[in-house]
Design a protein around this motif. Sequence first.
Motif, PDB file in Angstrom:
ATOM      1  N   ARG A 101      -2.661   5.277  -0.239  1.00 34.37           N
ATOM      2  CA  ARG A 101      -2.164   4.566   0.937  1.00 34.37           C
ATOM      3  C   ARG A 101      -3.273   3.747   1.604  1.00 34.37           C
ATOM      4  O   ARG A 101      -3.027   2.749   2.265  1.00 34.37           O
ATOM      5  N   SER A 102      -4.518   4.190   1.421  1.00 36.95           N
ATOM      6  CA  SER A 102      -5.658   3.506   2.023  1.00 36.95           C
ATOM      7  C   SER A 102      -6.265   2.458   1.103  1.00 36.95           C
ATOM      8  O   SER A 102      -7.285   1.850   1.459  1.00 36.95           O
ATOM      9  N   GLU A 103      -5.679   2.220  -0.040  1.00 37.39           N
ATOM     10  CA  GLU A 103      -6.129   1.154  -0.946  1.00 37.39           C
ATOM     11  C   GLU A 103      -5.396  -0.143  -0.571  1.00 37.39           C
ATOM     12  O   GLU A 103      -4.513  -0.615  -1.274  1.00 37.39           O
ATOM     13  N   VAL A 104      -5.785  -0.693   0.553  1.00 39.90           N
ATOM     14  CA  VAL A 104      -5.102  -1.874   1.075  1.00 39.90           C
ATOM     15  C   VAL A 104      -5.851  -3.124   0.663  1.00 39.90           C
ATOM     16  O   VAL A 104      -7.044  -3.088   0.339  1.00 39.90           O
ATOM     17  N   GLU A 105      -5.156  -4.229   0.704  1.00 39.01           N
ATOM     18  CA  GLU A 105      -5.771  -5.534   0.458  1.00 39.01           C
ATOM     19  C   GLU A 105      -5.818  -6.280   1.778  1.00 39.01           C
ATOM     20  O   GLU A 105      -4.790  -6.727   2.308  1.00 39.01           O
ATOM     21  N   ALA A 127       0.829  -1.208   0.000  1.00 35.47           N
ATOM     22  CA  ALA A 127       0.000   0.000   0.000  1.00 35.47           C
ATOM     23  C   ALA A 127       0.864   1.260   0.000  1.00 35.47           C
ATOM     24  O   ALA A 127       0.577   2.221  -0.726  1.00 35.47           O
ATOM     25  N   ILE A 128       1.922   1.262   0.790  1.00 42.49           N
ATOM     26  CA  ILE A 128       2.819   2.421   0.812  1.00 42.49           C
ATOM     27  C   ILE A 128       3.524   2.575  -0.529  1.00 42.49           C
ATOM     28  O   ILE A 128       3.698   3.702  -1.032  1.00 42.49           O
ATOM     29  N   ALA A 129       3.924   1.458  -1.133  1.00 43.88           N
ATOM     30  CA  ALA A 129       4.582   1.520  -2.443  1.00 43.88           C
ATOM     31  C   ALA A 129       3.644   2.118  -3.489  1.00 43.88           C
ATOM     32  O   ALA A 129       4.061   2.949  -4.319  1.00 43.88           O
ATOM     33  N   ARG A 130       2.380   1.702  -3.474  1.00 41.81           N
ATOM     34  CA  ARG A 130       1.405   2.272  -4.418  1.00 41.81           C
ATOM     35  C   ARG A 130       1.199   3.752  -4.161  1.00 41.81           C
ATOM     36  O   ARG A 130       1.065   4.550  -5.095  1.00 41.81           O
ATOM     37  N   ALA A 131       1.180   4.136  -2.891  1.00 37.92           N
ATOM     38  CA  ALA A 131       0.982   5.533  -2.548  1.00 37.92           C
ATOM     39  C   ALA A 131       2.161   6.391  -3.010  1.00 37.92           C
ATOM     40  O   ALA A 131       1.978   7.495  -3.539  1.00 37.92           O
ATOM     41  N   ASP A 132       3.378   5.886  -2.814  1.00 40.17           N
ATOM     42  CA  ASP A 132       4.555   6.617  -3.282  1.00 40.17           C
ATOM     43  C   ASP A 132       4.541   6.762  -4.800  1.00 40.17           C
ATOM     44  O   ASP A 132       4.906   7.811  -5.344  1.00 40.17           O
ATOM     45  N   ALA A 133       4.119   5.707  -5.493  1.00 39.80           N
ATOM     46  CA  ALA A 133       4.047   5.766  -6.958  1.00 39.80           C
ATOM     47  C   ALA A 133       2.990   6.769  -7.414  1.00 39.80           C
ATOM     48  O   ALA A 133       3.216   7.535  -8.367  1.00 39.80           O
ATOM     49  N   ALA A 134       1.838   6.769  -6.752  1.00 37.85           N
ATOM     50  CA  ALA A 134       0.781   7.714  -7.108  1.00 37.85           C
ATOM     51  C   ALA A 134       1.231   9.152  -6.864  1.00 37.85           C
ATOM     52  O   ALA A 134       0.933  10.056  -7.662  1.00 37.85           O
ATOM     53  N   LEU A 135       1.954   9.365  -5.770  1.00 42.03           N
ATOM     54  CA  LEU A 135       2.454  10.711  -5.480  1.00 42.03           C
ATOM     55  C   LEU A 135       3.452  11.164  -6.533  1.00 42.03           C
ATOM     56  O   LEU A 135       3.411  12.317  -6.981  1.00 42.03           O
TER      57      LEU A 135
END
Length: 247
Positions: free
Chosen positions: A119-123, A40-48
């Motif tokens: 960051r809140s798009e967790v599985e 989730a953090i990795a996706r958030a960093d990529a989105a940012l």
Amino acid sequence: MNDDLNVHESGDVQVADASVETVQAVSFDLDDTLWHCAPAIARADAALFQWFQAYTPRIVSAHTPDSILHYQAGVRQNYPELRRCVSSLRLAGLRDLLVEFGYPAKMAEEAFDVFYRARSEVELYEDALDVLAGLKSRYRLAAITNGNADLDLIGIAPYFDVILAANMTSAPKPEPDMFHACLNFLELPSQALLHVGDNPVTDVLGARNAGVQSLWFNQYNDQWPDHLPLPHFQVQTLSDISALLMR
């Protein structure tokens, strides 16, 4: 674990002062307890970084995704007074970076929103919803976290009677502040609360610091740190929590 512990068939480990019978509420850590945090953090960093590419070309011309992460890590040193609140730290770093490259500081709010939503798009772990629903039928539930995931966005906020996150006025675990706030909100004595978490220090030691019972969610079958007091219970799967508490 020590040889004098009782090991139950459900896989939990119990020490002498543990008592399932006194539990009236269960509090959960979130990151790495109900979901795996790193993706989730990795996706958030990529989105940012995609947001930077779209709106701040001067930043992108000077930074890579990795150097942005390094920059953000340095913010912890620059703002020690904000360390207890990850959202405040993130915002401070974004403002500094934007201003450094000639962009308005107010853009940090938009950038943070992009990061926060991703960051809140967790599985959720496979059994998480079933366990929460089952426990909710018998116990009051709380979330106690040092992180900043949005449980409304994730869709699990309705399961919890109270949601507590470390911020500028509430110290992070292992400090007892949020555990005490949880007990006060639920109007329960300390032994009536069982805290579930993956981290031996922030969750188990934190719970013990507050006088509440602790359950170590040890999904990777790690060795318990010898220098720390034992958790009251140990499980390897979330479904083991139901087996322990719903029998």
